[in-house]
Design a protein around this motif. Structure first.
Motif, PDB file in Angstrom:
ATOM      1  N   ARG A  27       0.996  -1.096  -0.130  1.00 50.12           N
ATOM      2  CA  ARG A  27       0.069   0.444  -0.163  1.00 50.12           C
ATOM      3  C   ARG A  27       0.954   0.926  -0.417  1.00 50.12           C
ATOM      4  O   ARG A  27       1.827   1.308   0.515  1.00 50.12           O
ATOM      5  N   PHE A  28       0.068   2.334  -0.723  1.00 53.97           N
ATOM      6  CA  PHE A  28       1.663   3.320  -0.706  1.00 53.97           C
ATOM      7  C   PHE A  28       0.905   4.504  -0.552  1.00 53.97           C
ATOM      8  O   PHE A  28      -0.481   4.589  -0.754  1.00 53.97           O
ATOM      9  N   PHE A  29       1.850   5.966  -0.031  1.00 52.17           N
ATOM     10  CA  PHE A  29       1.114   7.013  -0.140  1.00 52.17           C
ATOM     11  C   PHE A  29       1.554   7.743  -0.367  1.00 52.17           C
ATOM     12  O   PHE A  29       2.561   8.480  -1.030  1.00 52.17           O
ATOM     13  N   LEU A  43      -3.158   3.010  -3.735  1.00 54.92           N
ATOM     14  CA  LEU A  43      -2.340   4.428  -2.978  1.00 54.92           C
ATOM     15  C   LEU A  43      -3.405   4.860  -2.654  1.00 54.92           C
ATOM     16  O   LEU A  43      -4.554   5.283  -3.120  1.00 54.92           O
ATOM     17  N   VAL A  44      -3.656   5.495  -1.638  1.00 60.22           N
ATOM     18  CA  VAL A  44      -3.418   6.703  -0.885  1.00 60.22           C
ATOM     19  C   VAL A  44      -3.444   7.924  -1.077  1.00 60.22           C
ATOM     20  O   VAL A  44      -1.788   8.173  -0.876  1.00 60.22           O
ATOM     21  N   ASP A  50      -2.229  14.965   6.910  1.00 59.62           N
ATOM     22  CA  ASP A  50      -3.548  14.989   7.346  1.00 59.62           C
ATOM     23  C   ASP A  50      -3.312  13.371   8.286  1.00 59.62           C
ATOM     24  O   ASP A  50      -2.643  12.451   7.217  1.00 59.62           O
ATOM     25  N   GLU A  51      -3.448  13.763   9.215  1.00 58.42           N
ATOM     26  CA  GLU A  51      -3.578  12.503  10.604  1.00 58.42           C
ATOM     27  C   GLU A  51      -4.664  11.524  10.171  1.00 58.42           C
ATOM     28  O   GLU A  51      -4.527  10.518  10.254  1.00 58.42           O
ATOM     29  N   GLU A  52      -5.726  11.960   9.978  1.00 56.55           N
ATOM     30  CA  GLU A  52      -6.465  10.667   9.150  1.00 56.55           C
ATOM     31  C   GLU A  52      -6.154  10.076   8.133  1.00 56.55           C
ATOM     32  O   GLU A  52      -6.340   8.996   7.840  1.00 56.55           O
ATOM     33  N   ALA A  53      -5.922  11.048   6.768  1.00 58.27           N
ATOM     34  CA  ALA A  53      -4.809  10.241   5.815  1.00 58.27           C
ATOM     35  C   ALA A  53      -4.336   8.917   6.516  1.00 58.27           C
ATOM     36  O   ALA A  53      -3.987   7.851   5.846  1.00 58.27           O
ATOM     37  N   LEU A  54      -2.999   9.184   6.805  1.00 57.84           N
ATOM     38  CA  LEU A  54      -2.490   8.337   7.471  1.00 57.84           C
ATOM     39  C   LEU A  54      -2.471   6.997   8.461  1.00 57.84           C
ATOM     40  O   LEU A  54      -1.802   6.099   8.286  1.00 57.84           O
ATOM     41  N   ALA A  55      -3.437   7.377   9.020  1.00 50.32           N
ATOM     42  CA  ALA A  55      -4.327   6.426  10.169  1.00 50.32           C
ATOM     43  C   ALA A  55      -4.399   5.445   8.922  1.00 50.32           C
ATOM     44  O   ALA A  55      -4.559   4.367   9.190  1.00 50.32           O
ATOM     45  N   ARG A  56      -5.635   6.295   7.888  1.00 51.77           N
ATOM     46  CA  ARG A  56      -6.148   5.476   6.820  1.00 51.77           C
ATOM     47  C   ARG A  56      -5.451   4.245   5.946  1.00 51.77           C
ATOM     48  O   ARG A  56      -5.730   3.448   5.912  1.00 51.77           O
ATOM     49  N   PHE A  57      -4.382   5.025   6.024  1.00 52.56           N
ATOM     50  CA  PHE A  57      -2.623   4.282   4.418  1.00 52.56           C
ATOM     51  C   PHE A  57      -2.330   3.014   6.055  1.00 52.56           C
ATOM     52  O   PHE A  57      -2.425   1.480   5.666  1.00 52.56           O
ATOM     53  N   ALA A  75       5.474  12.997   9.917  1.00 52.23           N
ATOM     54  CA  ALA A  75       4.912  12.050   9.356  1.00 52.23           C
ATOM     55  C   ALA A  75       5.199  11.102  10.143  1.00 52.23           C
ATOM     56  O   ALA A  75       5.126   9.787  10.644  1.00 52.23           O
ATOM     57  N   VAL A  76       6.734  10.294   9.910  1.00 47.68           N
ATOM     58  CA  VAL A  76       7.598   9.382  10.213  1.00 47.68           C
ATOM     59  C   VAL A  76       7.423   8.988  11.500  1.00 47.68           C
ATOM     60  O   VAL A  76       7.337   7.838  11.915  1.00 47.68           O
TER      61      VAL A  76
END
Length: 366
Positions: A27-29, A43-44, A50-57, A75-76
């Motif tokens: 899965r890619f971000f 692909l996310v 965006d903490e929500e997008a990172l959590a989903r990823f 983010a890392v």
């Protein structure tokens, strides 16, 4: 097992291609919905803030890696709270800042060009008194493929360079009259197993890598050992896991460190057909704690980047030993859209095929 990759460019795409035979999922971000890795895997799309997008990823991933070194460290660090991250965030932090990187090399006793931090115009003038002319003025962050840097040949270049780059943290580096540019690709696993690929000779044009030759011609065992030892020092200090590339200058038999990339690297693309195990497969083996594959070359190899051009595929593939890798990106001037690797049993055959390939590519060169 599901592997998360920050960044969805061609390096991530090639990681996925190497991982599928090993039974891995990806899965890619990425911030761009057209990122090439999205052709092959989930692909996310989102912003790194965006903490929500990172959590989903991150949901359901086994571990995390990245395919470019300008991933925002925040983010890392956030993702590292819940997932193993390789290479370690500390390596990313060093590689993202040229001043920190050069200071790190020096602390390990690795030769580097003379450098000087620049915040103000007066700092630049002071630095030039130390480095002399010519010198390179570079941004400390976000520079790649020749971007964010200016060569200062004489005082006449000073004001234009400052107008372009001033107002942000910079580094001034003395120009090294190197004989050639090389790179060493090393890999270290979670179990501490280490392997090295042969030195690679690199040729740049306008700051962008155009061609790599592997193993680097006319390279002694002593020079290879020197490169391996400096890479080993870097990996041990950082408790490194994954593939590491270090760009080097050769000058009178001594290797000087230019930059490092904590990821799979463009100068390692030759390994796809030219080595027993590609850098992409070995990166995955390393982060999963699997035994590393052989890094031995399979004869001689060359890699040519396709930059802003789409050659006629049939003419490329009629060359013996040629392998085309197309990234599925829109062709634009100055953009890496693919590469061709050549493999041959002897240097003479490789050079003949290389001349033929370069003639084909010259017809559509950007």
């Amino acid at each position: 097992m599901q592997i998360g990759v920050l960044g969805g460019g061609q390096l991530g795409r090639m990681l996925a291609l190497a991982g599928y035979p090993l039974g891995l999922g990806f899965r890619f971000f990425d911030t761009a919905p057209e990122a090439p890795a999205g052709q092959l895997a989930e692909l996310v799309v989102g912003d790194y803030a965006d903490e929500e997008a990172l959590a989903r990823f991150a949901e359901g991933l086994s571990l995390l890696t990245y395919e470019f070194e300008n991933v925002p460290l925040a983010a890392v660090a956030r993702l590292a709270q819940s997932l193993p991250v390789y290479p370690p965030p500390g390596a990313l932090e060093v590689a993202q800042d040229r001043l920190a990187e050069k200071t790190f090399f020096q602390g390990l006793g690795i030769p580097t060009p003379l450098f000087y931090p620049v915040q103000t115009h007066n700092d630049l003038l002071d630095g030039l008194e130390r480095t002399g002319w010519p010198a390179l003025l570079k941004t400390r962050r976000m520079g790649y493929d020749g971007k964010g840097q200016r060569l200062l040949r004489s005082p006449a270049d000073l004001e234009a360079a400052w107008a372009q780059l001033g107002g942000q943290p910079l580094i001034l580096e003395a120009f090294v009259p190197f004989e050639r540019e090389l790179s060493i690709l090393a890999v270290r696993s979670t179990r501490g197993q280490v392997a090295f690929y042969p030195l690679v000779e690199n040729h740049h044009e306008k700051g962008i890598l155009r061609k790599s030759l592997a193993p680097a011609p006319a390279t002694s065992a002593r020079l290879q050992h020197q490169a391996e030892e400096l890479a080993r020092r870097v990996m041990e200090r950082l408790d490194y896991v994954g593939v590491l590339a270090i760009e080097l200058f050769e000058m009178e038999g001594v290797l000087w460190a230019n930059e490092m990339a904590p990821r799979v690297h463009n100068s390692g693309h030759w390994t796809l057909e030219g080595a027993e195990t590609s850098q992409f497969e070995n990166h995955l083996r390393a982060i999963l704690g699997l035994p590393l594959g052989s890094t031995a070359p399979r004869g001689r190899a060359a890699m040519l980047n396709l930059i802003g051009q789409r050659p006629e595929f049939a003419r490329v593939l009629e060359i013996p030993g040629a392998h085309l890798h197309w990234y599925g990106k829109e062709v634009r001037p100055g953009r890496k859209v693919g590469h061709v690797t050549l493999r041959a049993d002897t240097p003479e055959v490789l050079q003949a095929d290389l001349r033929r390939l370069e003639a084909v590519l010259a017809e559509t060169k950007d």
